[in-house]
Design an enzyme around this catalytic site. Sequence first.
Site, PDB file in Angstrom:
ATOM      1  N   PRO A   2       0.809  -1.211   0.000  1.00 56.95           N
ATOM      2  CA  PRO A   2       0.000   0.000   0.000  1.00 56.95           C
ATOM      3  C   PRO A   2       0.852   1.275   0.000  1.00 56.95           C
ATOM      4  CG  PRO A   2      -0.012  -0.989   2.175  1.00 56.95           C
ATOM      5  CD  PRO A   2       0.773  -1.911   1.292  1.00 56.95           C
ATOM      6  N   GLU A   3       0.297   2.337  -0.569  1.00 57.92           N
ATOM      7  CA  GLU A   3       0.968   3.629  -0.623  1.00 57.92           C
ATOM      8  C   GLU A   3       0.350   4.557   0.426  1.00 57.92           C
ATOM      9  OE1 GLU A   3       1.335   4.905  -4.755  1.00 57.92           O
ATOM     10  OE2 GLU A   3       1.273   2.817  -5.416  1.00 57.92           O
ATOM     11  N   LYS A  58       4.783   6.147   4.470  1.00 55.81           N
ATOM     12  CA  LYS A  58       4.113   4.841   4.429  1.00 55.81           C
ATOM     13  C   LYS A  58       4.250   4.074   5.744  1.00 55.81           C
ATOM     14  CE  LYS A  58       5.295   4.347  -0.485  1.00 55.81           C
ATOM     15  NZ  LYS A  58       5.889   3.443  -1.494  1.00 55.81           N
ATOM     16  N   ARG A 262      10.057  -0.984 -13.163  1.00 56.19           N
ATOM     17  CA  ARG A 262       8.665  -0.949 -12.697  1.00 56.19           C
ATOM     18  C   ARG A 262       7.703  -0.796 -13.871  1.00 56.19           C
ATOM     19  NH1 ARG A 262       8.572   0.431  -7.222  1.00 56.19           N
ATOM     20  NH2 ARG A 262       6.427  -0.386  -7.321  1.00 56.19           N
TER      21      ARG A 262
END
EC number: 3.2.2.23
Length: 275
Positions: A2-3, A58, A262
């Site tokens: 999660p960000e 985060k 990415r």
Amino acid sequence: MPELPEVETVRRGLKALVLGQEIVAVTLKVPKMVKTDLETFALTLPGQIIQSVGRRGKYLLIDLGQLVLVSHLRMEGKYLLFPDEVPDNKHFHVFFELKNGSTLVYQDVRKFGTFDLIAKSQLSAFFAKRKLGPEPKKETFKLKTFEAVLLSSKKTIKPHLLDQTLVAGLGNIYVDEVLWAAKVHPETASSRLNKAEIKRLHDETIRILALGIEKGGSTVRTYRNTLGADGTMQDYLQVYGQTGKPCPRCGQAIVKLKVGGRGTHICPKCQKKRP
């Protein structure tokens, strides 16, 4: 994943569920997740009361008074609260038994999540060591500083935004969204950005992460909040995961490429690559 928006949503859920609760026992099934002394972790947490739940980038910050439990969810981490019996699940790795009889469970399919139990007085040094950038708010994320760092760097903009030193909390999903909104190609060298592009990157980072928080995060793959509910930000994503679909701005098909290893989603018309 999660960000920042997802972590902030988890923070809010934890605050609603466990604020003021006393930890009476801790069971740890994957010792490598704890990055500070294991014995201290196991012996110190029982008897501690959860006084607040914060966030930095985060990282989740579980405030225990003089101590802070710093939790990083990494790729797949999540928290679940069980009011009585905890079901068997091979991905449940840390169990915090609470005085009211419930159990807060940390689940992590990949086992990449980490825990650091540190003195509150050492929190600033903890994040300084990691060179964590400012929070993405107007009060802390200053355009002039952002501009100066970018213009003096040879890094490519997408990996630069991902490394957490420019601004805290961006990950792959939201970087793609910010770059599209700012009309910047992800392979552009930071130093070659013009001031208008830098301002757009700055402003869109603040706007898009705030929108992500408002929508409860993006539910892609396995993310759920602490209450077990999906976020809705995935319904507002313009380019991430939209390969082959028309760009919402110009109608050109969204394409996926690799940048810094990415997967990256762009509009080739709106985000032109510099020669």
